[in-house]
Design an enzyme around this catalytic site. Structure first.
Site, mmCIF file in Angstrom:
data_model
loop_
_atom_site.group_PDB
_atom_site.id
_atom_site.type_symbol
_atom_site.label_atom_id
_atom_site.label_comp_id
_atom_site.label_asym_id
_atom_site.label_seq_id
_atom_site.Cartn_x
_atom_site.Cartn_y
_atom_site.Cartn_z
ATOM 1 N N ARG A 53 0.903 -1.083 -0.071
ATOM 2 C CA ARG A 53 0.061 -0.016 -0.020
ATOM 3 C C ARG A 53 1.038 1.420 -0.032
ATOM 4 O O ARG A 53 0.220 2.258 -0.113
ATOM 5 C CB ARG A 53 -1.026 -0.017 1.213
ATOM 6 C CG ARG A 53 -1.949 -0.978 1.314
ATOM 7 C CD ARG A 53 -3.148 -0.803 1.912
ATOM 8 N NE ARG A 53 -2.844 -0.582 3.350
ATOM 9 C CZ ARG A 53 -3.813 -0.310 4.121
ATOM 10 N NH1 ARG A 53 -5.161 -0.176 4.088
ATOM 11 N NH2 ARG A 53 -3.578 -0.159 5.657
ATOM 12 N N ASP A 54 2.102 1.152 -0.132
ATOM 13 C CA ASP A 54 2.892 2.337 -0.222
ATOM 14 C C ASP A 54 4.197 2.154 -0.935
ATOM 15 O O ASP A 54 5.311 2.591 -0.590
ATOM 16 C CB ASP A 54 3.216 3.018 1.046
ATOM 17 C CG ASP A 54 3.867 4.261 0.850
ATOM 18 O OD1 ASP A 54 3.697 5.049 0.043
ATOM 19 O OD2 ASP A 54 4.603 4.728 2.238
ATOM 20 N N LEU A 55 4.170 1.315 -2.059
ATOM 21 C CA LEU A 55 5.246 1.011 -2.863
ATOM 22 C C LEU A 55 5.760 2.323 -3.745
ATOM 23 O O LEU A 55 5.232 2.683 -4.930
ATOM 24 C CB LEU A 55 4.805 -0.071 -3.814
ATOM 25 C CG LEU A 55 6.060 -0.731 -4.376
ATOM 26 C CD1 LEU A 55 7.238 -1.313 -3.438
ATOM 27 C CD2 LEU A 55 5.367 -1.809 -5.372
#
Length: 671
Positions: free
Chosen positions: A616-618
């Site tokens: 969710r935060d790549l």
């Protein structure tokens, strides 16, 4: 002594005409009877008479001199029998070719081709082993070849094409196979002079096997031969077109250059270092140089000051920017000359170290390696002169410029901790000039202003900076503190919820990253356990094990803080790497782009399909790369371990620029 009368002058000229005409006539006669001993005597007499003469055109004997030249070229150098010519022939040619018009005649009549034939005769057939100094033939041969090399000399532009077309460069290169060191060193000096004079010669020599020959010469352990060989190697590798001839520098070349970083002679060191610096032309070569172990050796050379040996004082004047230089030289004080010659050699060697480190630091992993090995402190020490006289020594001033250059190359784009080291070291006006120099400026002139401003600081103030500021950036060898059994060596970064440290367990040198999370920064939530409040704890429990995902090792609580011990990754973020590529005008190859992409896809497939984890935060800041483009996905702070009964997520988290369309549109989403 009375002046020469006109009668004496006339008498002398008549004698000289007699010698010139007699020499030509005797040579023609001897050619018919083939009396080599008599020919040698005649030429020795000629050489003795005209050894100091430089002008032959316009004299009364011009036609005799020209006839002798024609004879030596056609009937000796270009003789169909291809016999070895006696040494006196070469010496006579040396005398005659002082006259430029005769030199043109020599070239027009294929004299260079004749010299090549003679060189090949002597080098290939007479003495395969020139190292036997007791062999009379070896001595004659080495003298003859030496005369040939002097005849080749330093041809001007008009003669370059003729020299190249004669293929004499291949014969010169062949001479490097012999071990008669005085002659061998003269050959090396000739090659140095030729490639310095013309790029045409550089290309011709590079088409031969000269690099391999020079590397082979290093095995002989003769100091002068080693110095000259490394000087030539450094010159060849500095040539911009070197990769046309050596597309990929072989590993054994790099290991050879690195091995010589342990040499005791400063000139050998300087040239070996420049070889490495010139080889660091792309990211693959920079990585392979690091793997040879060059970085710690280069840093150790910057710390050492007593263990070196020096070459004889140079004939060049000592480069002191002061009127005292001339006075010192006119006193003929040899000890003083020796002192400054050694200082020049020492600072030139250290400058080459700095330049090499600067080139290597264009790779993020190398930069991190240099910093971790106390490189900033080691370099900064070199900025401080011991006395005022040193501040006027040009080689020391040049060293200061290269130190500022290297420190600027090491200056990070976004690592606040390391930036603080520079701010602690430099006074505000110096720091402003330092930052203003810009990223990756290779021209030393870009650092003239900061060097001038630095040396304008009074010596007592510099000593105070050294005492107060420099020592503050010298990292302690012992841990600053302990967290349980983990010694804390360095803060790698800080954020809203805590910090990340570089640590090692007691009695171990293995380093880890230890994330410290302040519980007070976490919002209380009575409906969920502490472990569930921290996303990364859920990930640790899932025990992901994949080569492209950071490894988590341990979770514990100490003094109201939560600690997560994880793998310490050597390298840089993808974002840092992209910035570096842009600033150094480099591009990532298609092969490496695909390599990164495939590793990311494999890691994400593992997370999604086998572990049920959504990152969710790549972003580019959460993807780590090493210098071989191996990928590690990090920072699972916003990751979600999906529930079995839920296929969709609703939280709008992550970095907006990298968010998927569903999050932007406030829709439910999955992996």
């Amino acid at each position: 002594m009375s002046r020469m009368t006109s009668n004496d002058r006339i008498k002398r000229n008549a004698i000289e005409r007699h010698i010139a005409s007699k020499t030509y006539q005797e040579l023609e006669r001897i050619d018919k009877v083939n009396d080599q001993k008599l020919e040698e005597n005649i030429l020795k007499q000629f050489n003795s008479q005209y050894s100091n003469q430089t002008k032959f055109v316009g004299t009364s004997d011009q036609k005799y001199f020209l006839n002798i030249l024609h004879f030596l070229i056609k009937k000796r150098l270009l003789a169909p029998t291809k016999k070895a010519v006696i040494s006196s022939t070469f010496y006579a040619l040396r005398i005659l070719l002082r006259e430029y018009e005769f030199l043109l005649v020599f070239i027009e009549e294929n004299g260079l081709l004749g010299l090549k034939q003679q060189m090949d005769i002597y080098a290939h057939y007479l003495t395969p082993n020139l190292s036997d100094s007791n062999n009379e033939v070896s001595c004659v041969t080495s003298n003859a070849l030496g005369d040939i090399l002097i005849l080749i000399g330093s041809p001007d532009h008009a003669e370059q094409d003729s020299l190249i077309s004669s293929n004499i460069i291949a014969s010169i290169t062949y001479l490097l196979n012999h071990r008669h060191f005085p002659f061998l060193n003269e050959t090396l000096r000739l090659i140095l002079h030729m490639i310095d004079k013309s790029e045409l010669y550089m290309n011709e020599f590079l088409q031969s096997e000269i690099i391999e020959n020079l590397l082979h010469l290093l095995e002989y352990k003769d100091l002068e031969t080693t110095q000259l060989s490394f000087h030539l190697l450094a010159t060849f590798f500095s040539y911009p077109g070197i990769h046309q001839y050596i597309p990929r520098i072989p590993d054994d070349y790099l290991y050879t250059f690195t091995n010589y970083l342990n040499h005791s002679n400063v000139k050998v060191l300087e040239h070996a270092i420049w070889c490495l610096a010139h080889c660091a032309a792309n990211e693959d070569e920079r990585r392979r140089i690091r793997l040879t172990g060059a970085i710690p050796l280069l840093l150790s050379l910057l710390e050492s000051g007593e263990r070196f040996e020096y070459s004889s004082p140079s004939t060049k004047t000592n480069r002191i920017q002061s009127g005292s230089s001339t006075a010192r030289q006119t006193q003929g004080d040899l000890e003083e000359t020796k002192k400054y010659s050694e200082l020049d050699q020492f600072y030139d060697m250290q400058s080459s170290c700095c330049n090499c480190l600067a080139e290597l630091s264009c790779d993020n992993t190398n930069r991190q390696t240099i910093i971790e090995q106390n490189g900033i402190y080691i370099l900064a020490v070199l900025l401080f002169p011991k006395d005022k006289e040193l501040q006027r020594l040009e080689t020391f001033i040049h060293l200061q410029r290269t130190v500022f250059k290297t420190l600027r190359f090491l200056y990070p784009s976004n690592e606040n901790h390391h930036r603080q080291q520079y701010k602690r070291l430099f006074p505000p006006n110096i720091f402003e000039l330092f930052v203003g120099a810009g990223y990756f400026q290779r021209d030393p002139d870009a650092y003239r202003a900061i060097t001038h401003a630095w040396n304008a600081i009074p010596l007592d103030e510099l000593n105070q900076i050294k005492t107060e500021r420099l020592l503050a950036i010298n990292p302690k060898q012992e841990p600053t503190r302990y967290i349980r059994d983990y010694g804390v060596y360095e803060c790698l970064g800080s954020g809203a919820f805590g910090s990340v440290y570089r640590v090692a367990t007691r009695g171990s040198t293995t380093m880890y990253a230890l994330k410290e999370i302040n519980q007070r920064s976490l919002k209380a939530d009575t409906d969920r356990s502490l472990g569930d409040m921290i996303s990364e704890v859920s990930i640790i429990r899932a025990k992901p094990r994949h080569p492209n995902i950071v490894s988590y090792h341990q979770l514990f609580i100490e003094n109201d803080n939560i600690y997560v011990r994880m793998e310490l990754i050597v390298g840089s973020t993808l974002q840092e790497h992209l910035v570096l590529m842009k600033r150094t005008n480099q591009t990532i190859s298609k092969e490496n782009i695909w390599r990164v992409f495939i590793q990311l896809m494999l890691a994400l497939r593992y997370l999604h399909k086998e572990k049920g984890i959504v990152h969710r935060d790549l972003t580019a800041n959460n993807i780590m790369l090493d210098d071989e483009y191996r990928v590690k996905i990090t920072d699972f702070g916003l990751a979600k371990l999906r529930d079995d009964n839920s296929s969709k997520m609703t939280s709008a988290v992550g970095t907006l620029y990298y968010a998927c369309p569903e999050i932007i549109q406030h829709c439910n989403y999955n992996e």
